[in-house]
Scaffold this active site. Structure first.
Site, PDB file in Angstrom:
ATOM      1  N   ASP A 118      35.392  30.292  33.019  1.00  0.00           N
ATOM      2  CA  ASP A 118      34.268  30.013  33.909  1.00  0.00           C
ATOM      3  C   ASP A 118      33.152  29.456  33.025  1.00  0.00           C
ATOM      4  OD1 ASP A 118      32.135  29.946  35.563  1.00  0.00           O
ATOM      5  OD2 ASP A 118      32.274  32.028  36.253  1.00  0.00           O
TER       6      ASP A 118
ATOM      7  N   ASP B  98      40.370  26.244  33.459  1.00  0.00           N
ATOM      8  CA  ASP B  98      39.773  26.035  34.789  1.00  0.00           C
ATOM      9  C   ASP B  98      39.514  27.409  35.379  1.00  0.00           C
ATOM     10  OD1 ASP B  98      39.325  25.074  37.598  1.00  0.00           O
ATOM     11  OD2 ASP B  98      40.070  23.194  36.765  1.00  0.00           O
ATOM     12  N   ILE B  99      38.812  27.436  36.521  1.00  0.00           N
ATOM     13  CA  ILE B  99      38.705  28.727  37.237  1.00  0.00           C
ATOM     14  C   ILE B  99      39.840  28.850  38.257  1.00  0.00           C
ATOM     15  CG2 ILE B  99      36.225  29.182  36.940  1.00  0.00           C
ATOM     16  CD1 ILE B  99      35.839  27.912  39.758  1.00  0.00           C
TER      17      ILE B  99
ATOM     18  N   LYS C 179      23.408  14.363  36.269  1.00  0.00           N
ATOM     19  CA  LYS C 179      24.065  13.420  35.344  1.00  0.00           C
ATOM     20  C   LYS C 179      23.043  12.815  34.375  1.00  0.00           C
ATOM     21  CE  LYS C 179      28.302  13.989  36.493  1.00  0.00           C
ATOM     22  NZ  LYS C 179      29.169  14.740  35.572  1.00  0.00           N
TER      23      LYS C 179
ATOM     24  N   GLY D 115      41.204  19.591  37.874  1.00  0.00           N
ATOM     25  CA  GLY D 115      40.546  18.580  38.708  1.00  0.00           C
ATOM     26  C   GLY D 115      41.166  17.196  38.577  1.00  0.00           C
ATOM     27  N   GLN D 116      40.534  16.226  39.234  1.00  0.00           N
ATOM     28  CA  GLN D 116      41.101  14.873  39.322  1.00  0.00           C
ATOM     29  C   GLN D 116      41.290  14.236  37.940  1.00  0.00           C
ATOM     30  OE1 GLN D 116      38.599  11.747  40.818  1.00  0.00           O
ATOM     31  NE2 GLN D 116      40.307  10.447  41.427  1.00  0.00           N
TER      32      GLN D 116
ATOM     33  N   TYR E 186      23.488  15.465  42.314  1.00  0.00           N
ATOM     34  CA  TYR E 186      24.534  15.049  41.370  1.00  0.00           C
ATOM     35  C   TYR E 186      23.945  14.090  40.318  1.00  0.00           C
ATOM     36  CZ  TYR E 186      28.944  12.731  39.941  1.00  0.00           C
ATOM     37  OH  TYR E 186      29.998  12.203  39.245  1.00  0.00           O
TER      38      TYR E 186
ATOM     39  N   GLY F   3      37.750  22.227  33.486  1.00  0.00           N
ATOM     40  CA  GLY F   3      38.036  21.547  34.760  1.00  0.00           C
ATOM     41  C   GLY F   3      39.376  20.840  34.709  1.00  0.00           C
TER      42      GLY F   3
HETATM   43  N1  SER Z   1      33.215   9.496  41.977  1.00  0.00           N
HETATM   44  C1  SER Z   1      31.949  10.186  41.923  1.00  0.00           C
HETATM   45  C2  SER Z   1      31.472  10.565  43.270  1.00  0.00           C
HETATM   46  O1  SER Z   1      31.749   9.844  44.201  1.00  0.00           O
HETATM   47  C3  SER Z   1      30.919   9.321  41.290  1.00  0.00           C
HETATM   48  O2  SER Z   1      30.968   9.455  39.931  1.00  0.00           O
HETATM   49  O3  SER Z   1      30.775  11.512  43.381  1.00  0.00           O
END
Ligand code: SER
Length: 324
Positions: free
Chosen positions: A53, A34-35, A146, A11-12, A142, A8
């Site tokens: 991937d 990354d993909i 986690k 990503g951010q 999500y 990733g």
């Molecule tokens: N920043 C993430 C989100 O908002 C939370 O870990 O999904």
């Protein structure tokens, strides 16, 4: 850490982490993956890049063998808001992806970093000063991935003696790469809109209190945790970490100190508001402070000034744009 794989990496978190790791350990020692192809030239050309991937275990092991990876930062994941609109994809990437990386780490004897989140908590978790060990009954996909991810990483540590370590990140604020599909994204969007239009319509209520962290602190936290003496770690997956705590109203007031004409209004998105309301107001991160010396550097005042400085280099300030 001799050879690091970042998943990733576009990503951010990954884009900033890859560059910081390359600065510290050398360009060829960090394999970005990354993909998606990075558009940022320093990320693309500053060291090895592989298309990986995370749902393809053979792909992962081939890259790990080719580059002789010994440390993995596994960042490829779907965030909370997108996870609610695409729960199947969120489960597949967040769980099966992690499982594949853990298995590869077991096969090659690698250390693995896993980013957990404030999303690992839920409505029944104590909201104020949320303890390191407490009820974790999240009601988002999500959050489910986690908590399960934290447990799986701890399982691999206990069962296979794998060096797994993780952090429960709050909302992350960055200027290089925008977040995508999270509930805390407003804390980045607000800066961009303040500079572009002098105005921001926030999708969370003005009094929604959440923990936040500036990306330079988040990058340092990951690197320090992975370098921490394992004998000092009583916990592993995952440590509460935070740097600051604010509401949209408080952040808007801070931005107004720099852009006096800045205006904020609110159009609450019930889906994202419900997610934010299920998360802690603020966490207790004393275990991280005691076990590996965690200490944030950026509080809201300095972060706000730095975000506006960095972003205005690209976007300009509202008054400058009017004269263009
Ligand atoms: N920043 C993430 C989100 O908002 C939370 O870990 O999904």
């Amino acid at each position: 850490m001799k050879k690091v794989l970042v998943t990733g990496a576009v990503g951010q978190i990954g884009s900033d982490l890859t560059i910081a790791l390359r600065q510290k350990y050398g360009e060829t020692s960090v394999v970005a993956s990354d993909i998606r192809m990075p558009t940022d030239i320093s990320l693309r050309d500053g060291g090895p890049f592989e298309f990986v991937d995370c749902l393809d275990p053979h792909h992962i092991t081939r890259v790990m063998q080719m580059h002789q990876v010994d440390t993995i930062f596994h960042l490829a994941a779907i965030l909370s808001a997108v996870g609610e609109s695409k729960p199947t994809q969120a489960w597949q990437l967040n769980m099966n992806g992690l499982y594949n990386l853990l298995e590869a780490a077991r096969q090659y004897g690698c250390s693995l970093f896993f980013p957990s989140s404030i999303g690992a908590f839920g409505p029944s978790t104590p909201k104020d000063n949320t303890p390191q060990e407490t009820l974790q009954r999240p009601d988002t996909m999500y959050g489910v991935t986690k908590v399960a991810g934290e447990l799986l990483c701890d399982y691999y540590h206990k069962r296979f003696e794998l060096d797994t370590r993780g952090l429960r990140f709050p909302g992350l604020i960055s200027y290089e790469t925008e977040p995508g599909g999270g509930t805390t994204d407003y804390a980045v969007e607000i800066f961009i809109e303040a500079l572009r239009h002098g105005q921001y319509t926030c999708y969370l209520r003005e009094d929604t209190s959440l923990d936040m962290m500036y990306m330079p602190d988040a990058i340092r936290a990951m690197m320090e945790l992975m370098e921490a003496d394992p004998d000092k770690l009583k916990h592993r997956n995952a440590f509460n970490v935070t740097a600051m705590n604010f509401t949209p109203e408080k952040l808007a007031a801070e931005i107004k100190k720099h852009i006096p004409d800045f205006k904020i209004d609110y159009s609450v998105d019930p889906a994202r508001q419900a997610i934010a309301d299920s998360w802690p107001n603020y966490m207790d991160d004393s275990a991280a402070r005691q076990e590996w010396g965690w200490k944030p550097e950026f509080l809201i005042e300095v972060m706000t000034g730095d975000m506006l400085d960095k972003l205005s280099g690209r976007i300009g300030r509202p008054q400058e744009q009017k004269t263009r």
